[in-house]
Structure formats: C-alpha cells, structure tokens
Design an enzyme around this catalytic site. Structure first.
Site, PDB file in Angstrom:
ATOM      1  N   CYS A   8       0.826  -1.218   0.000  1.00  0.00           N
ATOM      2  CA  CYS A   8       0.000   0.000   0.000  1.00  0.00           C
ATOM      3  C   CYS A   8       0.857   1.263   0.000  1.00  0.00           C
ATOM      4  O   CYS A   8       2.034   1.243   0.362  1.00  0.00           O
ATOM      5  CB  CYS A   8      -0.913  -0.011   1.215  1.00  0.00           C
ATOM      6  SG  CYS A   8      -2.295   1.141   1.021  1.00  0.00           S
ATOM      7  N   ASP A 131      -6.693  -3.501  11.252  1.00  0.00           N
ATOM      8  CA  ASP A 131      -5.504  -2.652  11.331  1.00  0.00           C
ATOM      9  C   ASP A 131      -5.333  -2.175  12.776  1.00  0.00           C
ATOM     10  O   ASP A 131      -6.303  -2.110  13.541  1.00  0.00           O
ATOM     11  CB  ASP A 131      -5.684  -1.449  10.386  1.00  0.00           C
ATOM     12  CG  ASP A 131      -4.428  -0.596  10.283  1.00  0.00           C
ATOM     13  OD1 ASP A 131      -3.325  -1.111  10.567  1.00  0.00           O
ATOM     14  OD2 ASP A 131      -4.548   0.588   9.920  1.00  0.00           O
TER      15      ASP A 131
HETATM   16  O1  LIG Z   1      -0.680   4.824   4.620  1.00  0.00           O
HETATM   17  C1  LIG Z   1      -1.263   5.809   5.068  1.00  0.00           C
HETATM   18  O2  LIG Z   1      -0.708   6.899   5.135  1.00  0.00           O
HETATM   19  C2  LIG Z   1      -2.652   5.678   5.587  1.00  0.00           C
HETATM   20  C3  LIG Z   1      -3.375   6.829   5.792  1.00  0.00           C
HETATM   21  C4  LIG Z   1      -4.665   6.754   6.266  1.00  0.00           C
HETATM   22  C5  LIG Z   1      -5.244   5.527   6.523  1.00  0.00           C
HETATM   23  C6  LIG Z   1      -4.528   4.363   6.315  1.00  0.00           C
HETATM   24  C7  LIG Z   1      -3.235   4.415   5.838  1.00  0.00           C
HETATM   25  N1  LIG Z   1      -2.486   3.269   5.611  1.00  0.00           N
HETATM   26  C8  LIG Z   1      -2.912   1.935   5.873  1.00  0.00           C
HETATM   27  O3  LIG Z   1      -2.671   1.573   7.210  1.00  0.00           O
HETATM   28  C9  LIG Z   1      -2.372   0.196   7.296  1.00  0.00           C
HETATM   29  C10 LIG Z   1      -1.118  -0.047   8.102  1.00  0.00           C
HETATM   30  O4  LIG Z   1      -0.017   0.541   7.539  1.00  0.00           O
HETATM   31  P1  LIG Z   1       1.477   0.323   8.099  1.00  0.00           P
HETATM   32  O5  LIG Z   1       2.015  -0.877   7.378  1.00  0.00           O
HETATM   33  O6  LIG Z   1       1.422   0.137   9.568  1.00  0.00           O
HETATM   34  O7  LIG Z   1       2.184   1.552   7.704  1.00  0.00           O
HETATM   35  C11 LIG Z   1      -2.286  -0.316   5.878  1.00  0.00           C
HETATM   36  O8  LIG Z   1      -3.539  -0.870   5.548  1.00  0.00           O
HETATM   37  C12 LIG Z   1      -2.127   0.918   5.068  1.00  0.00           C
HETATM   38  O9  LIG Z   1      -2.762   0.700   3.848  1.00  0.00           O
END
Ligand SMILES: O=C(O)c1ccccc1N[C@@H]1O[C@H](COP(=O)(O)O)[C@@H](O)[C@H]1O
Length: 233
Positions: A8, A131
């Site tokens: 992502c 998450d």
């Molecule tokens: O990635 C971002 O900035 C974000 C912004 C707003 C909502 C979700 C976001 N990311 C998502 O969060 C999870 C966990 O990410 P991480 O691997 O802990 O960085 C993942 O699903 C991202 O897509």
C-alpha cells in the site's frame, strides 16, 4: 487459498513496478491529503493504467465524500475501495449502491472489544482489514507502522475474507499470519526507508517473506511436471 499480499501507499512508477514484478496481488493508492503517501488524481491516472490487469488496484480513502470518490473512481479505476475512516454500515451501503465496487472496510483493533462492530460490517463489506488502532492524537488513522496484538484475532470465526495490517514487515509477517490465520497481509511503513518513501529491496523482501508462509509446491514425481513448470507452459 494462496495468501494475498498487498503493498500500500505506492506513489511512483518505479516502486509500483517493483511491487508488480515482485508479485504483489494488490497495490494500494492513498487518497488522504494528510498522509505522506497521498497521490494526486493525475498520478492516480498514470499509476492506475500502469497497474491495470497486473494486480488488484485498491483506492484507500478516509471518510471521503461522493465527489471525492467519483474523481478517484474515474481516474484510478480501482477494483476495490478500502474505507479506512469512521464510515458507518449505512455509508458502506450507500457507497456500494453508488459506485458498484467491492468494499474493504478497515477496522481499528486494540482489544477484543473492538470486534463488537464486526457483525454489522461483515453484513455489507466484501472484505475486512484489521488494522492497528491509531493513537487519539495521530494525524492519520493508519499507516503508522505500529502493530496490534494479533492474539485478539486468534479465535476469530469470520466467513468473510479478511486481511491484517499495522506494523507488518518481512521479519514479523509469518508470525502475524500464523496467529491470525488471515487470508491476506497489507503493508506500507514496513517497506519504506522513511515515511512515504518506498524501498525496492524492502518491498521484495516483504513479498518473499509473505510467500514463504505458504506451503511450497509439492515436488513432482518422476516424469511429472511441477505446477510451476505447468504454469510456465
Ligand atoms: O498509509 C497511510 O498513510 C494511511 C493513511 C490513512 C489511513 C490508512 C493508511 N495506511 C494503511 O494503514 C495500514 C497499516 O499501515 P502500516 O504498514 O502500519 O504503515 C495499511 O492498511 C495501510 O494501507
């Protein structure tokens, strides 16, 4: 079922290509201005056409209104919408009726009490993403590189497909899958050098580590071609 791997927060051609060539099943694009991974509609158009047919395109939004969703759907042409805000089940129904796309609802998890809303969302979403719950003063509800206690999902009995995210990386993804039995994993911070800047080597390492959680193809018996050989023609 093979584990789904989602990378992502992709925002450049180069790192998108690394994810696609590495074999990511899903590629995520963030539409949330406070995020360091936010992309413009112009970039979305370019990256969207590059990823088309090569991986599932996921548009990540946070409590987006219809006009914003319309622009994203028009330019990125996503295969699925990831709703990462406080969208209610009624809003999910509304988005589904308006845009006709599959929905992945992100649910913030800290303790078992956070699963109380699950039955409602499971009735309307096509997929759930568990998450880590963001701290109250965070500038975004995800993408913070912090894991949650995966044991909260240990006894989960959910008919709907689900994925996990939050602080995953190449070193801990196997344990996350073992504990949660999730059908997919999603990563952003764990494949970055600094917030918003993806690292090609970390992307490749994450995909390899996620794939290594799967039982390997059976060895071919004498004279028989392996599944990999058959897939290669
Ligand atoms: O990635 C971002 O900035 C974000 C912004 C707003 C909502 C979700 C976001 N990311 C998502 O969060 C999870 C966990 O990410 P991480 O691997 O802990 O960085 C993942 O699903 C991202 O897509």
């Amino acid at each position: 079922m093979p584990l789904l791997v989602k990378i992502c927060g992709l925002s450049t051609r180069e790192t998108l290509d690394v994810a696609l060539e590495g074999g990511a099943d899903m590629v995520g694009f963030v539409f949330f201005p406070p995020s360091p991974r936010h992309i413009s509609l112009e970039t979305a158009r370019e990256l969207g056409s590059r990823a088309k047919g090569r991986a599932v395109k996921v548009a990540l939004t946070v409590d987006a209104d219809d006009a914003t969703l319309e622009n994203i759907v028009e330019t990125l042409r996503p295969d699925i919408l990831q709703l990462h805000g406080k969208e209610t089940t009624a809003r999910l129904r509304d988005i589904k009726a308006k845009f006709g796309l599959p929905l992945m609802k992100a649910l913030p998890v800290e303790t078992a009490a956070d699963l109380a809303s699950l039955p409602g969302y499971a009735g309307v979403a096509d997929r759930i993403l568990f998450d880590a719950r963001a701290p109250k003063d965070a500038t975004r509800p995800g993408g913070l590189g912090a894991p949650f206690d995966w044991h909260v999902l240990e006894n989960l009995d959910l008919a709907l497909p689900y994925m996990v995210s939050g602080g995953l990386n190449a070193d801990n993804v196997a344990e996350a899958v073992r504990v949660t039995r999730a059908g997919g994993v999603d990563v952003s911070s764990g494949v970055e050098g600094t917030p918003g800047v993806k690292d090609p080597e970390l992307i490749r390492a994450f995909i390899r580590a996620a794939r290594a959680t799967q039982p390997s193809s059976p060895l071919p018996v004498h004279g028989e071609r392996s599944p990999a050989q058959r897939a290669g023609g």
